[in-house]
Design an enzyme around this catalytic site. Structure first.
Site, PDB file in Angstrom:
ATOM      1  N   ARG A 172     -31.452 -13.124   1.860  1.00 32.46           N
ATOM      2  CA  ARG A 172     -30.532 -13.213   0.721  1.00 32.46           C
ATOM      3  C   ARG A 172     -30.784 -12.079  -0.273  1.00 32.46           C
ATOM      4  NH1 ARG A 172     -28.336 -18.193  -0.799  1.00 32.46           N
ATOM      5  NH2 ARG A 172     -28.879 -17.916  -2.989  1.00 32.46           N
ATOM      6  N   ARG A 176     -33.373  -2.046  -1.557  1.00 29.65           N
ATOM      7  CA  ARG A 176     -32.685  -0.755  -1.626  1.00 29.65           C
ATOM      8  C   ARG A 176     -33.585   0.351  -2.141  1.00 29.65           C
ATOM      9  NH1 ARG A 176     -29.912  -3.573  -6.160  1.00 29.65           N
ATOM     10  NH2 ARG A 176     -28.304  -4.630  -4.971  1.00 29.65           N
ATOM     11  N   ARG A 249     -34.971 -29.961  -0.989  1.00 22.55           N
ATOM     12  CA  ARG A 249     -35.850 -29.637  -2.111  1.00 22.55           C
ATOM     13  C   ARG A 249     -35.126 -30.017  -3.389  1.00 22.55           C
ATOM     14  NH1 ARG A 249     -40.987 -29.478  -2.100  1.00 22.55           N
ATOM     15  NH2 ARG A 249     -41.390 -27.659  -3.440  1.00 22.55           N
ATOM     16  N   ARG A 280     -39.334 -20.203 -12.196  1.00 27.06           N
ATOM     17  CA  ARG A 280     -38.700 -19.244 -13.088  1.00 27.06           C
ATOM     18  C   ARG A 280     -38.450 -19.853 -14.460  1.00 27.06           C
ATOM     19  NH1 ARG A 280     -33.519 -18.540  -8.894  1.00 27.06           N
ATOM     20  NH2 ARG A 280     -33.078 -20.768  -8.739  1.00 27.06           N
ATOM     21  N   GLU A 300     -38.079 -24.127 -14.275  1.00 21.48           N
ATOM     22  CA  GLU A 300     -37.707 -24.827 -13.027  1.00 21.48           C
ATOM     23  C   GLU A 300     -38.966 -25.163 -12.230  1.00 21.48           C
ATOM     24  OE1 GLU A 300     -34.849 -22.881 -10.467  1.00 21.48           O
ATOM     25  OE2 GLU A 300     -33.494 -22.505 -12.140  1.00 21.48           O
ATOM     26  N   TYR A 348     -26.972 -23.780   2.813  1.00 20.83           N
ATOM     27  CA  TYR A 348     -27.427 -23.081   1.602  1.00 20.83           C
ATOM     28  C   TYR A 348     -26.291 -22.209   1.068  1.00 20.83           C
ATOM     29  CZ  TYR A 348     -31.106 -20.629  -1.161  1.00 20.83           C
ATOM     30  OH  TYR A 348     -31.905 -20.099  -2.152  1.00 20.83           O
ATOM     31  N   ASP A 350     -23.667 -20.539  -1.589  1.00 15.18           N
ATOM     32  CA  ASP A 350     -23.473 -20.120  -2.972  1.00 15.18           C
ATOM     33  C   ASP A 350     -22.089 -20.588  -3.428  1.00 15.18           C
ATOM     34  OD1 ASP A 350     -25.866 -18.938  -3.723  1.00 15.18           O
ATOM     35  OD2 ASP A 350     -25.375 -17.052  -2.727  1.00 15.18           O
TER      36      ASP A 350
HETATM   37  P1  FAD Z   1     -22.538 -30.109  -5.916  1.00 14.31           P
HETATM   38  O1  FAD Z   1     -22.374 -29.211  -7.064  1.00 14.31           O
HETATM   39  O2  FAD Z   1     -23.910 -30.631  -5.619  1.00 14.31           O
HETATM   40  O3  FAD Z   1     -21.550 -31.341  -6.130  1.00 14.31           O
HETATM   41  C1  FAD Z   1     -21.654 -32.529  -5.403  1.00 14.31           C
HETATM   42  C2  FAD Z   1     -21.325 -33.654  -6.358  1.00 14.31           C
HETATM   43  O4  FAD Z   1     -21.240 -34.867  -5.616  1.00 14.31           O
HETATM   44  C3  FAD Z   1     -22.389 -33.852  -7.435  1.00 14.31           C
HETATM   45  O5  FAD Z   1     -21.809 -33.773  -8.712  1.00 14.31           O
HETATM   46  C4  FAD Z   1     -22.917 -35.253  -7.145  1.00 14.31           C
HETATM   47  O6  FAD Z   1     -23.270 -35.956  -8.311  1.00 14.31           O
HETATM   48  C5  FAD Z   1     -21.763 -35.897  -6.411  1.00 14.31           C
HETATM   49  N1  FAD Z   1     -22.168 -37.000  -5.549  1.00 14.31           N
HETATM   50  C6  FAD Z   1     -23.091 -36.964  -4.552  1.00 14.31           C
HETATM   51  N2  FAD Z   1     -23.203 -38.178  -4.001  1.00 14.31           N
HETATM   52  C7  FAD Z   1     -22.363 -38.997  -4.673  1.00 14.31           C
HETATM   53  C8  FAD Z   1     -22.061 -40.381  -4.592  1.00 14.31           C
HETATM   54  N3  FAD Z   1     -22.684 -41.182  -3.707  1.00 14.31           N
HETATM   55  N4  FAD Z   1     -21.132 -40.892  -5.424  1.00 14.31           N
HETATM   56  C9  FAD Z   1     -20.515 -40.121  -6.356  1.00 14.31           C
HETATM   57  N5  FAD Z   1     -20.777 -38.808  -6.469  1.00 14.31           N
HETATM   58  C10 FAD Z   1     -21.686 -38.257  -5.655  1.00 14.31           C
HETATM   59  N6  FAD Z   1     -24.642 -20.337  -6.402  1.00 14.31           N
HETATM   60  C11 FAD Z   1     -24.244 -19.096  -6.767  1.00 14.31           C
HETATM   61  O7  FAD Z   1     -23.199 -18.619  -6.297  1.00 14.31           O
HETATM   62  N7  FAD Z   1     -24.959 -18.349  -7.674  1.00 14.31           N
HETATM   63  C12 FAD Z   1     -26.100 -18.810  -8.238  1.00 14.31           C
HETATM   64  O8  FAD Z   1     -26.716 -18.123  -9.050  1.00 14.31           O
HETATM   65  C13 FAD Z   1     -26.548 -20.118  -7.873  1.00 14.31           C
HETATM   66  N8  FAD Z   1     -27.675 -20.617  -8.389  1.00 14.31           N
HETATM   67  C14 FAD Z   1     -28.095 -21.872  -8.045  1.00 14.31           C
HETATM   68  C15 FAD Z   1     -29.270 -22.372  -8.619  1.00 14.31           C
HETATM   69  C16 FAD Z   1     -29.694 -23.644  -8.293  1.00 14.31           C
HETATM   70  C17 FAD Z   1     -30.953 -24.171  -8.914  1.00 14.31           C
HETATM   71  C18 FAD Z   1     -28.951 -24.435  -7.373  1.00 14.31           C
HETATM   72  C19 FAD Z   1     -29.418 -25.807  -7.009  1.00 14.31           C
HETATM   73  C20 FAD Z   1     -27.794 -23.946  -6.795  1.00 14.31           C
HETATM   74  C21 FAD Z   1     -27.354 -22.659  -7.121  1.00 14.31           C
HETATM   75  N9  FAD Z   1     -26.183 -22.136  -6.591  1.00 14.31           N
HETATM   76  C22 FAD Z   1     -25.772 -20.866  -6.936  1.00 14.31           C
HETATM   77  C23 FAD Z   1     -25.374 -22.897  -5.605  1.00 14.31           C
HETATM   78  C24 FAD Z   1     -24.255 -23.702  -6.247  1.00 14.31           C
HETATM   79  O9  FAD Z   1     -24.786 -24.642  -7.140  1.00 14.31           O
HETATM   80  C25 FAD Z   1     -23.510 -24.440  -5.129  1.00 14.31           C
HETATM   81  O10 FAD Z   1     -23.018 -23.536  -4.179  1.00 14.31           O
HETATM   82  C26 FAD Z   1     -22.328 -25.296  -5.596  1.00 14.31           C
HETATM   83  O11 FAD Z   1     -22.514 -25.838  -6.857  1.00 14.31           O
HETATM   84  C27 FAD Z   1     -22.123 -26.392  -4.577  1.00 14.31           C
HETATM   85  O12 FAD Z   1     -20.997 -27.176  -4.894  1.00 14.31           O
HETATM   86  P2  FAD Z   1     -20.787 -28.561  -4.139  1.00 14.31           P
HETATM   87  O13 FAD Z   1     -19.517 -29.123  -4.636  1.00 14.31           O
HETATM   88  O14 FAD Z   1     -20.971 -28.378  -2.679  1.00 14.31           O
HETATM   89  O15 FAD Z   1     -22.039 -29.470  -4.558  1.00 14.31           O
HETATM   90  N1  UDP Z   2     -37.784 -15.130  -3.442  1.00 16.26           N
HETATM   91  C1  UDP Z   2     -39.076 -14.663  -3.597  1.00 16.26           C
HETATM   92  N2  UDP Z   2     -39.459 -14.117  -4.780  1.00 16.26           N
HETATM   93  C2  UDP Z   2     -38.610 -14.014  -5.833  1.00 16.26           C
HETATM   94  C3  UDP Z   2     -37.283 -14.485  -5.674  1.00 16.26           C
HETATM   95  C4  UDP Z   2     -36.905 -15.045  -4.471  1.00 16.26           C
HETATM   96  O1  UDP Z   2     -39.870 -14.751  -2.670  1.00 16.26           O
HETATM   97  O2  UDP Z   2     -39.031 -13.513  -6.894  1.00 16.26           O
HETATM   98  C5  UDP Z   2     -37.413 -15.731  -2.143  1.00 16.26           C
HETATM   99  C6  UDP Z   2     -37.651 -17.251  -2.145  1.00 16.26           C
HETATM  100  O3  UDP Z   2     -38.033 -17.627  -0.839  1.00 16.26           O
HETATM  101  C7  UDP Z   2     -36.290 -17.784  -2.484  1.00 16.26           C
HETATM  102  C8  UDP Z   2     -35.387 -16.808  -1.719  1.00 16.26           C
HETATM  103  O4  UDP Z   2     -36.046 -15.538  -1.882  1.00 16.26           O
HETATM  104  O5  UDP Z   2     -36.119 -19.114  -2.052  1.00 16.26           O
HETATM  105  C9  UDP Z   2     -33.969 -16.727  -2.202  1.00 16.26           C
HETATM  106  O6  UDP Z   2     -33.966 -16.372  -3.571  1.00 16.26           O
HETATM  107  P1  UDP Z   2     -32.752 -16.690  -4.522  1.00 16.26           P
HETATM  108  O7  UDP Z   2     -33.025 -16.036  -5.835  1.00 16.26           O
HETATM  109  O8  UDP Z   2     -31.511 -16.348  -3.808  1.00 16.26           O
HETATM  110  O9  UDP Z   2     -32.914 -18.259  -4.673  1.00 16.26           O
HETATM  111  P2  UDP Z   2     -31.999 -19.377  -5.385  1.00 16.26           P
HETATM  112  O10 UDP Z   2     -31.426 -18.741  -6.632  1.00 16.26           O
HETATM  113  O11 UDP Z   2     -30.982 -19.790  -4.374  1.00 16.26           O
HETATM  114  O12 UDP Z   2     -32.981 -20.452  -5.695  1.00 16.26           O
END
Ligand code: FAD
Ligand code: UDP
Length: 367
Positions: A172, A176, A249, A280, A300, A348, A350
């Site tokens: 991911r 560069r 996780r 972070r 986090e 996984y 985005d």
């Molecule tokens: P979710 O957002 O998880 O929505 C699912 C919903 O279903 C939730 O609101 C939940 O409450 C509901 N639900 C589940 N079970 C039930 C139930 N039984 N009854 C009623 N409701 C229920 N993506 C990026 O592009 N850029 C980023 O920088 C980025 N950073 C991230 C950082 C973190 C820490 C995390 C965890 C994810 C990150 N993502 C990022 C990914 C992004 O959050 C997801 O791609 C996106 O939000 C997924 O949408 P979703 O609808 O699949 O799931």
């Molecule tokens: N990662 C790492 N060091 C960093 C940042 C990321 O080793 O400083 C690795 C780690 O395994 C992480 C993965 O790269 O789970 C993907 O990073 P990303 O920032 O995309 O994670 P997310 O925002 O999805 O948690």
């Protein structure tokens, strides 16, 4: 005739995009979510005039112009470019791995010198056919970067040895040989001006939404309300864990308001050593170039998921992928239930990928 065409379980991006598209085609939708808000993990909450990403840093990025235009039709995006800093034992490094990082590590000044340094370490490692995250990382960036910037972070993030994790996770991150700290290679990137809730609210405008409703507490009667169900929760929970539990996780977020204007000078600082329990620290105002007198920061802390917690990341190793396939096979036999999103597809994803997947699903479903 039932009251709704679709019951949509989950008001995250997948559910919201599906609901929006279906409504546009004249379908009647009911969206439910067990949380007390919409948006799923992209939800933000205003604190001290700052949009706080309640479920971790969310930076929108995509190469797909259609998806970029789609989200921009609901909210305008700012010019934020993600450039996280890594803190390893008090020393700072630029991410992703680029000429700035190589200079900070080795004082090398040219791409040729940097490449030679990496090649030397890769050759010494003897890895030719990487089989796991550790081997993949070393064969891409060498042992110094692996030891300082990857191993500790990865093992606390995933709670597993880097040798037990799939290689794709580390791919991911860009590598560069230019002085470019942009974390993403995508053409389009930014944060919605005014916060992510504007995106969700735009998608769900005019659609019936019920929050604080857990699908599993009333599955039969909820499903009876609609012709079809769109399920975006955990797929193994949907099938009562009949083949066993998938591993996820989770994260614990520690949010804090600080009485100072600028805590760390950057939206994201990663702590890459193993013994610091968080991965972070986010400083939310910097996503939107905020100048408020106070600041809000979030640590986090990764942890293993167990019932009652939010499942944030699928653990896509071989064991879990095999188990997921059993659930996926069951789900494919359903005629009136559509599974989508990060949890139901155990992927996984985005944000742009979830939106893309929801748009394809709706197109197939409604054409
Ligand atoms: P979710 O957002 O998880 O929505 C699912 C919903 O279903 C939730 O609101 C939940 O409450 C509901 N639900 C589940 N079970 C039930 C139930 N039984 N009854 C009623 N409701 C229920 N993506 C990026 O592009 N850029 C980023 O920088 C980025 N950073 C991230 C950082 C973190 C820490 C995390 C965890 C994810 C990150 N993502 C990022 C990914 C992004 O959050 C997801 O791609 C996106 O939000 C997924 O949408 P979703 O609808 O699949 O799931
Ligand atoms: N990662 C790492 N060091 C960093 C940042 C990321 O080793 O400083 C690795 C780690 O395994 C992480 C993965 O790269 O789970 C993907 O990073 P990303 O920032 O995309 O994670 P997310 O925002 O999805 O948690």
């Amino acid at each position: 005739m039932k009251q709704y065409d679709y019951l949509i379980v989950g008001a995250g991006l997948f559910g919201a995009v599906f609901a929006h598209e279906a409504t546009k085609k004249g379908k009647k939708c009911l969206v439910i979510d067990r949380r007390n808000h919409t948006g799923g993990n992209v939800f933000s909450e205003e604190v001290e005039g700052i949009n706080v990403h309640k479920y971790g840093a969310h930076i929108f990025h995509t190469n797909d112009k259609n998806i970029w235009d789609y989200v921009n039709s609901f909210v305008e995006f700012n010019r934020y470019t993600n450039s996280p800093i890594a803190n390893f034992e008090g020393e700072l490094f630029n991410l992703p791995f680029n000429m700035n990082t190589f200079y900070q590590l080795w004082k090398v000044k040219t791409p040729e010198e940097a490449q030679a340094k990496i090649n030397e370490q890769v050759t010494a490692s003897g890895i030719t056919d990487p089989q796991n995250l550790e081997e993949q990382a070393i064969s891409l960036v060498g042992t110094d970067i692996y030891e300082k910037l990857i191993k500790g972070y990865t093992e606390k993030q995933w709670g597993r040895k880097a040798t037990e994790l799939p290689a794709f996770i580390i791919k991911r991150l860009p590598l560069r040989f230019t002085f470019d700290n942009n974390y993403f290679n995508d053409k389009y990137q930014g944060i919605p001006i005014g916060g992510y809730n504007k995106l969700t609210e735009g998608l769900l405008k005019g659609i019936e939404v019920r929050t604080k409703v857990d699908f599993f507490k009333d599955k039969e009667s909820l499903m009876a309300l609609a012709d079809k169900t769109v399920f975006t929760g955990n797929i193994d929970e949907f099938y009562s864990y009949q083949f066993g539990k998938l591993e996820y996780r989770s994260l614990k977020f520690e949010h804090e308001i600080l009485d100072q204007e600028n805590f760390q000078g950057n939206a994201v600082v990663n702590y890459t050593e193993a013994h610091i329990p968080y991965t972070r620290i986010l400083e939310h105002k910097h996503f939107e170039f905020g100048k408020q007198p106070k600041t809000v920061v979030t640590k986090e802390f990764p942890c293993e998921w167990s019932a009652g917690m939010e499942a944030y990341y699928p653990v896509n190793d071989e064991k879990n992928n095999e188990l997921f396939k059993k659930y996926r096979d069951l789900s494919r036999q359903e005629e009136n239930i559509i599974f989508g999103g990060r949890l139901a597809e155990y992927k996984y994803y985005d944000m742009h990928q979830v939106i893309g997947s929801a748009l394809v699903t709706t197109k197939t479903e409604l054409s």
